[in-house]
Design an enzyme around this catalytic site. Sequence first.
Site, mmCIF file in Angstrom:
data_model
loop_
_atom_site.group_PDB
_atom_site.id
_atom_site.type_symbol
_atom_site.label_atom_id
_atom_site.label_comp_id
_atom_site.label_asym_id
_atom_site.label_seq_id
_atom_site.Cartn_x
_atom_site.Cartn_y
_atom_site.Cartn_z
ATOM 1 N N GLU A 187 0.836 -1.211 0.000
ATOM 2 C CA GLU A 187 0.000 0.000 0.000
ATOM 3 C C GLU A 187 0.864 1.252 0.000
ATOM 4 O OE1 GLU A 187 -2.251 3.388 1.859
ATOM 5 O OE2 GLU A 187 -0.522 2.379 2.663
ATOM 6 N N ASP A 234 -8.039 1.536 8.097
ATOM 7 C CA ASP A 234 -6.678 2.069 8.016
ATOM 8 C C ASP A 234 -6.469 3.120 9.107
ATOM 9 O OD1 ASP A 234 -4.095 2.393 7.107
ATOM 10 O OD2 ASP A 234 -4.633 3.177 5.137
HETATM 11 ZN ZN LIG Z 1 0.901 4.745 5.652
#
Ligand SMILES: [Zn+2]
Length: 388
Positions: A187, A234
């Site tokens: 990511e 997240d």
């Molecule tokens: Zn990050």
Amino acid sequence: MLLISALLPLVPLLSLGTAYSTLSDNTLKGIPSPHDEFDIEKGAILAPILRPRVSGTEGNEAVRQHFLDFFRLQLPKWKVELHNSTSTTPTSNGKEIPFVNIIATRDPPGMDQGEIGRITLAAHYDSKLTPTDFIGATDSAAPCAMLLHAARSLDDALTKKWEMMAAEGFLDLGGAEGVQILLLDGEEAFQSWTDTDSLYGARALASDWEYAFHPVMSTYRNPLDSISLFVLLDLLGSKGPTVPSYFKTTHWAYKNMARLERRLRENGAFKSSPNHASKLAKRKDKKPRREPHFLIDENKNDNSFIGGFVQDDHVPFMARGVEVLHIIPSPFPRVWHEMSDDGEHLDMDTVEDWSRLVTAFVGEWMELEGFFDYKKEKRDEYEGKSEF
Ligand SMILES: [Zn+2]
Ligand SMILES: *[C@@H]1O[C@H](CO)[C@@H](O)[C@H](O)[C@H]1NC(C)=O
């Protein structure tokens, strides 16, 4: 159970798996805590993730192995697959770096792939290359741990529900949902965030799934189409997060989660609440405080969505029409991309509360009320140590 039997002769294909049934207060109160498995030094679930795990490095492979071991040993009914891709990066000097996503799936038994919709829960497990030895506890070690804990907390109830449905001949009629967990690699940007230096694993997966067609005449065209909702976690684990509702088309799902948060708080099952029994006990005045909320937009108006959003792993999926619920705080935690985003800076009550909330959300989505048997876990909680 009763409801399903009663509906059967009338509307056999109606809304099983898309209906939404609320969990009872008792079920909410009974959702297990991760206990000492979330201990940042010795915890069986979280501790092994709290290390540098940059894509293509040994640390990344070790954390991946931890996830694979967890499913193999604790959740053997889940099908676990790896999705591999490679790419050069701005710092790899032309070398191809491997990116390995983990796809863990629990499907209703005996159904064809093209007939199963799936609630999909995602978090990234790689960590950022810089600063050196960056841990990324909120980014996204803790969210990964939450997903493992949620999967395990739901597993038995899924088994029970599907056994009942199979016994009543209901699974043959289609429309049942499964659960899918995506632990995504790559990511983070290696240098600085661009469309090509970021989201390596998610981009490769979304693009491969677009052309992984199910047999013609399937209900769902491909694995992207099978995703009923893509829930991305997240930057979770710091104290006092505020998470807005980002997307109008999934605001209804956001509201369901927000309502669950409110009910968990009302039921005294939110440890980070200033009004939780453990906090009240320590306060002299014993007076209730104003109750904060993680999900602050429960009452957001439908026409106040202005369209801004955060770049993250959902982007390549959303670009292909997948419905997304993005659970990321705004503002970001203060520790974001700093060395201080480590285990010591997690607020463990908050981490536990997120775990309970995500578990409850999927429990409702999967219509699992009546299939939980949390008595034993509850007992363990009172007998075991839950302070660390
Ligand atoms: Zn990050
Ligand atoms: C994907 O990569 C992993 C880790 O490098 C490897 O063990 C696995 O065999 C690969 N799988 C496939 C299908 O190539």
